[in-house]
Design a protein around this motif. Structure first.
Motif, PDB file in Angstrom:
ATOM      1  N   ARG A  98      -0.017  12.870   5.239  1.00 15.38           N
ATOM      2  CA  ARG A  98       1.239  12.132   5.276  1.00 15.38           C
ATOM      3  C   ARG A  98       2.032  12.336   6.564  1.00 15.38           C
ATOM      4  N   ASP A  99       2.261  13.580   6.947  1.00 10.11           N
ATOM      5  CA  ASP A  99       3.123  13.849   8.097  1.00 10.11           C
ATOM      6  C   ASP A  99       2.522  13.290   9.383  1.00 10.11           C
ATOM      7  N   ARG A 100       1.219  13.399   9.525  1.00  9.21           N
ATOM      8  CA  ARG A 100       0.536  12.858  10.707  1.00  9.21           C
ATOM      9  C   ARG A 100       0.740  11.351  10.787  1.00  9.21           C
ATOM     10  N   TRP A 101       0.587  10.665   9.658  1.00  8.05           N
ATOM     11  CA  TRP A 101       0.665   9.210   9.642  1.00  8.05           C
ATOM     12  C   TRP A 101       2.098   8.705   9.788  1.00  8.05           C
ATOM     13  N   VAL A 102       3.047   9.374   9.142  1.00  6.57           N
ATOM     14  CA  VAL A 102       4.442   8.957   9.278  1.00  6.57           C
ATOM     15  C   VAL A 102       4.906   9.143  10.725  1.00  6.57           C
ATOM     16  N   VAL A 110       9.213  -0.316   0.368  1.00  5.72           N
ATOM     17  CA  VAL A 110       9.848  -0.917   1.541  1.00  5.72           C
ATOM     18  C   VAL A 110      11.192  -0.245   1.827  1.00  5.72           C
ATOM     19  N   GLU A 111      11.911   0.114   0.783  1.00  3.62           N
ATOM     20  CA  GLU A 111      13.181   0.829   0.971  1.00  3.62           C
ATOM     21  C   GLU A 111      12.951   2.150   1.714  1.00  3.62           C
ATOM     22  N   ARG A 112      11.908   2.867   1.331  1.00  2.66           N
ATOM     23  CA  ARG A 112      11.580   4.128   1.997  1.00  2.66           C
ATOM     24  C   ARG A 112      11.141   3.881   3.443  1.00  2.66           C
ATOM     25  N   TYR A 113      10.425   2.799   3.671  1.00  8.49           N
ATOM     26  CA  TYR A 113       9.994   2.442   5.018  1.00  8.49           C
ATOM     27  C   TYR A 113      11.207   2.285   5.932  1.00  8.49           C
ATOM     28  N   HIS A 114      12.237   1.635   5.440  1.00  8.79           N
ATOM     29  CA  HIS A 114      13.462   1.463   6.237  1.00  8.79           C
ATOM     30  C   HIS A 114      14.149   2.798   6.513  1.00  8.79           C
ATOM     31  N   GLU A 115      14.014   3.741   5.608  1.00 10.00           N
ATOM     32  CA  GLU A 115      14.621   5.050   5.818  1.00 10.00           C
ATOM     33  C   GLU A 115      13.905   5.857   6.900  1.00 10.00           C
ATOM     34  N   LEU A 116      12.607   5.651   7.034  1.00 11.04           N
ATOM     35  CA  LEU A 116      11.796   6.530   7.886  1.00 11.04           C
ATOM     36  C   LEU A 116      11.332   5.918   9.199  1.00 11.04           C
ATOM     37  N   GLY A 171       0.824  -1.197   0.000  1.00  4.29           N
ATOM     38  CA  GLY A 171       0.000   0.000   0.000  1.00  4.29           C
ATOM     39  C   GLY A 171       0.858   1.247   0.000  1.00  4.29           C
ATOM     40  N   GLY A 172       0.219   2.384  -0.238  1.00  6.23           N
ATOM     41  CA  GLY A 172       0.933   3.657  -0.345  1.00  6.23           C
ATOM     42  C   GLY A 172       1.179   4.294   1.002  1.00  6.23           C
ATOM     43  N   LEU A 173       2.042   3.703   1.791  1.00  6.62           N
ATOM     44  CA  LEU A 173       2.332   4.245   3.113  1.00  6.62           C
ATOM     45  C   LEU A 173       2.970   5.627   3.039  1.00  6.62           C
ATOM     46  N   PHE A 174       3.630   5.908   1.916  1.00  2.00           N
ATOM     47  CA  PHE A 174       4.281   7.209   1.718  1.00  2.00           C
ATOM     48  C   PHE A 174       3.889   7.732   0.335  1.00  2.00           C
ATOM     49  N   PRO A 175       3.267   8.894   0.259  1.00  2.00           N
ATOM     50  CA  PRO A 175       2.861   9.420  -1.050  1.00  2.00           C
ATOM     51  C   PRO A 175       4.016   9.541  -2.032  1.00  2.00           C
ATOM     52  N   GLU A 176       5.220   9.805  -1.501  1.00  2.00           N
ATOM     53  CA  GLU A 176       6.363  10.004  -2.399  1.00  2.00           C
ATOM     54  C   GLU A 176       6.826   8.726  -3.078  1.00  2.00           C
ATOM     55  N   THR A 177       6.399   7.554  -2.566  1.00  2.00           N
ATOM     56  CA  THR A 177       6.783   6.297  -3.213  1.00  2.00           C
ATOM     57  C   THR A 177       5.624   5.644  -3.950  1.00  2.00           C
ATOM     58  N   HIS A 178       4.411   6.188  -3.791  1.00  2.00           N
ATOM     59  CA  HIS A 178       3.240   5.588  -4.426  1.00  2.00           C
ATOM     60  C   HIS A 178       3.242   5.890  -5.921  1.00  2.00           C
ATOM     61  N   ARG A 179       3.130   4.859  -6.725  1.00  2.00           N
ATOM     62  CA  ARG A 179       3.100   5.004  -8.178  1.00  2.00           C
ATOM     63  C   ARG A 179       1.748   4.530  -8.682  1.00  2.00           C
ATOM     64  N   PRO A 180       0.772   5.423  -8.762  1.00  3.24           N
ATOM     65  CA  PRO A 180      -0.586   5.005  -9.118  1.00  3.24           C
ATOM     66  C   PRO A 180      -0.661   4.380 -10.505  1.00  3.24           C
ATOM     67  N   ALA A 181      -1.568   3.420 -10.641  1.00  2.00           N
ATOM     68  CA  ALA A 181      -1.812   2.802 -11.939  1.00  2.00           C
ATOM     69  C   ALA A 181      -2.446   3.824 -12.883  1.00  2.00           C
TER      70      ALA A 181
END
Length: 301
Positions: A219-223, A249-255, A137-147
């Motif tokens: 985003r900021d609230r959820w992160v 997942v890579e971004r998840y590890h960063e944040l 899922g799009g946990l971070f808008p910056e990594t979400h690539r919509p269809a």
């Protein structure tokens, strides 16, 4: 060993209903034990969990609903769909069922955003969350690539795109986001489409997809909530998902501190359907880690 599926016709017969803001919501409950809330994604419904339903119900009070605008629940045309309201809906369902203890959450896609909001509410003492596992899922808008279809639905002509959206368009979209060897059968596609078109669902797709800009605003609230590190979290992710795969997942590890993640090789956007045995294994391992081995043994009986 493969998990038994629950045919959609059987699944529908097991549903119950309650009223939320004057709208009829379909929900399912099974098992006993600690409450486990399953939250589905866009554009499908709670039937997404049917492979995992019985194994999880052996040890949990498993709860799921078709959210407002999805599946067999009400799909009002004159309504502005909002992720915050969907979180309200989950809490209303738990209240309806008189669930008062902390709730485990397993979420996917759109449901991840609802779970993120519930996690934020946990830290505001407005919800009691015991643990949370996110699937793709799009946990971070910056990594979400919509269809592509999501981009079109977000355009000024989205209402026309939605009304023209049919089974073939859905099948084409799914073929791009599932793994190459784990794509759904024609029969499964028929069932997915049955859930989407129920109650003239395509006419509101352009309204439902408003969750994408809503994610950006929140985003900021959820992160910040995911960074609190009090509630145990895990990500189980189909690696080759073009929307929210390994790059998310890579971004998840960063944040996220002490990030706990599992990547499923050659699996796409719907791991609970493409690789339910693997998802169950990694989910049980997570629950065993936070609660002890007795829980897993009971689930596997």
């Amino acid at each position: 060993m493969p998990l038994a599926e629950i045919p959609l016709s059987v699944w529908r017969k097991r549903s119950q209903t309650f009223e939320f803001h004057g709208r009829t919501i379909r929900y399912w409950v099974a098992g006993q034990g600690e409450p486990l809330l399953l939250i589905h994604g866009f554009p499908t419904a709670s039937w997404d969990w049917h492979y995992l339903w019985q194994p999880l119900a052996q040890r949990n009070l498993v709860i799921a609903c078709d959210m407002l605008g999805f599946g067999d629940s009400a799909k009002p045309l004159d309504h502005g769909y909002c992720l915050l309201e969907q979180a309200d809906l989950q809490q209303a369902l738990l209240e309806h069922l008189r669930v008062e203890q902390p709730v485990h959450v397993l979420a996917h896609d759109y449901g991840d955003s609802v779970a993120q909001e519930l996690l934020a509410r946990h830290y505001e003492d407005r919800f009691q969350m015991a643990s949370c596992v996110f699937l793709n899922g799009g946990l971070f808008p910056e990594t979400h690539r919509p269809a592509l279809v999501q981009k079109l639905l977000l355009s000024p002509l989205g209402w026309m795109i939605g009304r023209a959206f049919g089974r073939n368009a859905m099948a084409n979209s799914f073929s791009q986001i599932f793994g190459p060897t784990t794509r759904p059968s024609e029969s499964a596609l028929d069932d997915f489409w049955s859930l989407i078109e129920r109650h003239e669902g395509p006419r509101i797709l352009h309204k439902l997809v408003a969750y994408i800009p809503q994610r950006r605003r929140l985003r900021d609230r959820w992160v910040a909530a995911m960074q609190q590190a009090e509630v145990p979290l895990r990500v189980i992710d189909g690696e080759i998902d073009p929307i929210s795969g390994a790059h998310m997942v890579e971004r998840y590890h960063e944040l996220v501190p002490h990030a706990d993640t599992v990547l499923l090789a050659n699996i796409g956007h719907y791991p609970q359907i493409e690789a339910p045995v693997q998802v169950l294994k990694h989910y049980l391992a997570f629950r065993e880690r936070i609660a002890g081995p007795v829980w897993e043994l009971a689930c596997l009986r």
